[in-house]
Each structure stands twice: as structure tokens, then as C-alpha cells.
Design an enzyme around this catalytic site. Structure first.
Site, PDB file in Angstrom:
ATOM      1  N   SER A 198     -18.803   0.881 -77.567  1.00 15.38           N
ATOM      2  CA  SER A 198     -18.968   0.336 -76.216  1.00 15.38           C
ATOM      3  C   SER A 198     -19.973  -0.808 -76.289  1.00 15.38           C
ATOM      4  CB  SER A 198     -19.411   1.453 -75.273  1.00 15.38           C
ATOM      5  OG  SER A 198     -19.475   0.983 -73.949  1.00 15.38           O
TER       6      SER A 198
ATOM      7  N   HIS B 108     -14.669   0.362 -75.075  1.00 15.55           N
ATOM      8  CA  HIS B 108     -14.754   0.149 -73.625  1.00 15.55           C
ATOM      9  C   HIS B 108     -14.522  -1.328 -73.317  1.00 15.55           C
ATOM     10  CE1 HIS B 108     -17.358   3.993 -73.029  1.00 15.55           C
ATOM     11  NE2 HIS B 108     -16.083   4.248 -73.194  1.00 15.55           N
TER      12      HIS B 108
ATOM     13  N   ASP C 231     -19.779   8.745 -73.690  1.00 20.65           N
ATOM     14  CA  ASP C 231     -18.367   8.847 -74.056  1.00 20.65           C
ATOM     15  C   ASP C 231     -18.251   8.869 -75.575  1.00 20.65           C
ATOM     16  OD1 ASP C 231     -15.653   9.009 -73.655  1.00 20.65           O
ATOM     17  OD2 ASP C 231     -15.362   6.838 -73.475  1.00 20.65           O
TER      18      ASP C 231
END
Lengths: 197, 274
Positions: free
Chosen positions: A18, A45, A138
Site C-alpha cells: 500500500s 491499494h 490489510d
């Protein structure tokens, strides 16, 4: 001598990342061998409403083209895949992808947990999971699933991460086999690849 | 929580098939498994066996089950570029040869796509010339679609999509806010027929100029995608249009050769063979 316990039983590499992971990913993709054997499946992401441009940006320096798979596309050796915008990327038994528009997970779609969890279900102990820099948790649950099913877990060394929340969360969630800098991740991948030649 | 094994999923789908004549066998495994996990979380069940027992014993529970299994996440004007192509090319093309247009939303979920269509047709000045049928497997979500009431949080995203679609007004022209919720202008969907329909086993009930089945077949495996595509094909007039999701593809389907690609980026196909 290598410090890695390498096997040629692995069938796929999954990478999650991310905020702050773009540089690391780009470096990895530009440093693996051109005939790297295993499929690399990436869930990063990204902006939900921007469909185009990301694979192109990743492909500029990559040794291999980066593609966003279509629903039910077969996973092929030596390919580099990226989860498309606004879809979760899942793996199916029988080695194909499927996409999903289910709720966001950890505020994300694509969510790394979903890709990692479904990959662990399909590949079990034949999977390598790598989690890079990121600003939320995540991927932590996904790494736990990979470990539970016998796969190998690697996180980017938190000290090297632009934002270390993501690898730190994974380190708290499960046992991680290797905590590595990006350069060491590259060395790991290329040493692993030699076992397939 | 313990992971669900594939054998347990097979048991479950078999029981549902035997008891309710609903066939989930050919659903895509990974999302189906997550939905089952979700059902077990919502109803506080500890094992797939417990779920199976409940389904066997309690017929009324099956409706709740179906509502939880179906994925109902959608947005208005999802993929704004698709809607621009529909407005600027596809629908004008249909109207070259006809005064009216018939449209089927196959798997309409909570109705956002139907309202998007109605807004667009109204802005094109042809809403009155349009016949829209919207179907879904889940009767509960159809009630929600009919009501046309959405959370303001979702409307923020819908508004952004509408701006990217480059509509002629503002999305807020089409709804009023009461009690923290957005109530869509019901006159938009006065001519919409909402029907419960099973895409997998239901009848082919009409022919259309355009069928939208976007991000529905992703929940099926290839076997089932083939079956559903046959029905969608039958439900289209020759030279009618089929729209699927931006990352779906027909290339692996048996009857793909009965379609041509009209717009590859937006995944719009045209039926060229009966």
C-alpha cells in the site's frame, strides 16, 4: 551460502502493498530475471475510480509486462498480475482468477487480505506471501492464513518502510519467516528462481 | 475462526439443491465461501453442519440465507466512461432504427444501475420511450431497489461518478434528503418493471435491445457463465447490445462467436447471430 530455506515446491508468489510500496515493487519487478518462472500475483491499494495507468506505470521498468487479469482467466507461469481497480482479486481452485465487487475490506477494494487468503486456500504450502510498506492492517490476516496453510511468509523490514503499519500488523498477527529489506527480497526471489531452471 | 473446507461447501450446496431446488454448485468458490463465512458470522453459527441443519429444519430461514449470499454492493454510474459510451453511441444507435428502446437489468441488486439508466435516459429526453425491466434473485433487495432510498455516504460516491459521467445537471436534482437519507425521485422509475427472476434457472421471458449484466457473472464458474450467456443471448434481439463488467470477458464462453465486440474498454458486445 544462502540464509533462506529454499524449496522448488512453491507454485506462486503473492505480494501485497500500500502506501510507500510503489518504489519497492518497481525495484523488485526490475530486478527479477526475465524468465522468472513462478507467477507473481500483486494486490496493491489503488484509487478505485482510476482504471488505467497503473499497470503501465509498473511496466515501465519491469522485466515482464504487468497485466490485470480478467475474471476466470487462468493463472500462467512466469506472468505478473495486478488486482484491477475497484475489484477484489481472488484465486479459485483449478488455478484461475475470479473477481468480486463485494464490500470493501479494511476500507479497500481490492483488499490484500482477500487475495492472500484465497491464494493460501488454493496453493496451501506451495505459496510465498510477501507484504510491503503500507498504512493500514490489510494483509495481516491474509499472511496469517498463508502461515496456517503451510506457506512461506515474508515482510519488508519495518525500518525500511515508508509507513510500517502493514508489516508490523502482520508481525503481530502471525509468525513471519523472513523480515527482509527490498534488496534481500530480490535476492530471495532470484535464488528461489534458480531452483526452477 | 476455522477455515471452511471444500467438502463442507459441497455438502451444503447439495442439501440446498435437494431441499430448495436452488443450485449454487457452480458459483465461484472463493466468493461463495466468503459469503458462507459471513452467513455463519451473522447468524452466530460455529460450523457448516450447524448451517446445514438450520436450512433443513427451517424453511423460512432460506430467504435470509439467499439475501446474505447474494452480493449487493453497487454504485450509481459505476465506470462513468461506460455510461458516456452508452449515452453517446449505444443508445443513439438503437434509436436509429426504432422509436422505442427496451432494456433489461439482469441482476439489478439494490437498483443503483437502474436509477443511473433512468437519469441518463431522462437527460437524453427519451425516458418515456423506454421500457425497462429490472430483475434480481433476491426479493428483499428488489424491495430496496423499488424504494430507491440510499445512504448519504453512498450518494457521495454516486455524485462523484455522476460528475465524471458528465451529466447535464446535478445528481441532487433527482433526489431529496430526509432523515439523513436520499430518496430518489420515483417518477424516474415509474415505467420500470421490477421482477424476481433467477438468472440461472428462470425462463427467458422477453427480448430486449440492450441487456446489462455487469459484475453478476463474476460470481459464477465458467460452466454457469456459459449457461447464463446462452440465456442472455436468447433474450436479445439480433443486433441488440450486451454490457458486462469492465473486467469480465466473453472470450472463454462457448457462444462468444455469436457476438462482436463493440467497445472493448467498456465491454459492450453486439449479438450478430441467432
Amino acid at each position: 551460502m544462502t540464509k533462506f530455506d529454499l524449496h522448488n515446491r512453491y507454485k506462486a508468489i503473492v505480494i501485497g502493498g500500500s502506501a510507500g510500496s510503489f518504489q519497492g515493487i518497481t525495484k523488485i519487478l526490475s530486478s527479477i530475471s526475465e524468465d522468472f518462472n513462478l507467477p507473481i500475483i500483486m494486490c496493491l491499494h489503488r484509487l478505485k475510480h482510476v482504471r488505467n495507468g497503473f499497470t503501465e506505470a509498473l511496466s515501465i521498468k519491469s522485466k515482464k509486462p504487468v497485466i490485470e487479469p480478467f475474471d476466470k482467466e487462468n493463472i500462467k507461469k512466469g506472468m505478473v498480475y495486478l488486482a484491477p481497480a475497484n475489484y477484489h482479486l481472488c484465486l479459485e481452485l483449478g488455478n484461475s482468477f475470479s473477481l468480486s465487487t463485494e464490500d470493501m475490506v479494511n476500507n479497500s477494494r481490492p483488499a490484500i487480505d482477500i487475495t492472500l487468503d484465497s491464494a493460501a486456500y488454493v496453493y496451501k504450502d506451495k505459496l510465498v506471501g510477501i507484504l510491503l510498506s503500507g498504512a493500514n492492517k490489510d494483509g495481516a490476516l491474509g499472511m496469517k492464513r498463508i502461515k496456517e496453510r503451510g506457506g512461506l511468509t515474508i515482510v519488508q523490514e519495518p525500518g525500511e518502510c515508508m509507513i510500517d503499519t502493514m508489516p508490523t500488523a502482520a508481525l503481530e498477527a502471525t509468525s513471519i519467516d523472513h523480515v527482509l529489506k527490498v534488496d534481500e527480497i530480490i535476492r530471495f526471489l532470484n535464488e528461489l528462481d534458480k531452483l526452477y531452471k | 475462526m476455522r477455515d471452511i473446507e471444500i467438502a463442507e461447501l459441497r455438502n451444503l450446496t447439495q442439501v440446498i439443491k435437494d431441499t430448495y431446488n436452488y443450485d449454487f454448485t457452480n458459483y465461484a468458490m472463493s466468493s461463495f465461501k466468503r459469503r458462507i463465512q459471513r452467513v455463519m458470522d451473522v447468524f452466530k453459527m460455529n460450523s457448516v453442519q450447524e448451517l446445514i441443519n438450520r436450512l433443513k429444519e427451517d424453511r423460512s430461514f432460506f430467504h435470509d440465507f439467499v439475501s446474505e449470499i447474494t452480493v449487493n454492493v453497487t454504485e450509481m454510474f459505476r465506470d462513468p466512461s461506460f455510461w458516456r459510451v452508452a449515452r453517446d453511441h449505444i443508445i443513439p444507435n438503437v434509436l436509429l432504427n426504432a422509436d422505442t428502446i427496451s432494456i433489461w437489468h439482469a441482476g439489478c441488486s439494490s437498483g443503483e444501475e437502474v436509477f443511473s439508466m433512468a437519469v441518463m435516459l431522462k437527460e437524453m429526453g427519451i425516458l418515456e420511450k423506454s421500457k425497462i425491466i429490472a430483475t434480481d434473485l433476491d426479493p428483499e433487495i428488489l424491495d430496496k431497489a423499488r424504494a430507491g432510498v440510499y445512504s448519504l455516504k453512498n450518494m457521495e460516491l454516486n455524485e462523484k461518478n455522476y460528475i465524471r459521467f458528465q451529466g447535464t445537471g446535478k445528481l441532487s436534482d433527482y433526489y431529496t434528503v430526509r432523515d439523513g437519507k436520499a430518496y430518489m425521485d420515483k417518477s424516474l422509475v415509474a415505467n420500470v418493471s421490477w421482477r424476481q427472476h433467477n438468472l440461472v434457472s428462470g425462463p427467458v421471458f422477453n427480448k430486449f435491445d440492450m441487456v446489462l449484466c455487469r459484475n453478476v457473472m463474476i460470481y459464477f464458474n465458467q460452466t454457469l457463465q456459459n449457461e447464463v450467456l446462452k440465456r442472455l443471448h436468447e433474450s436479445l434481439f439480433k443486433y441488440g447490445y450486451l454490457a458486462i463488467g469492465s473486467k469480465e470477458s466473453l472470450i472463454w464462453c462457448e457462444i462468444a462467436n455469436k457476438f462482436i465486440v463493440v467497445n472493448n474498454e467498456e465491454k459492450i458486445y453486439k449479438k450478430i447471430k441467432d
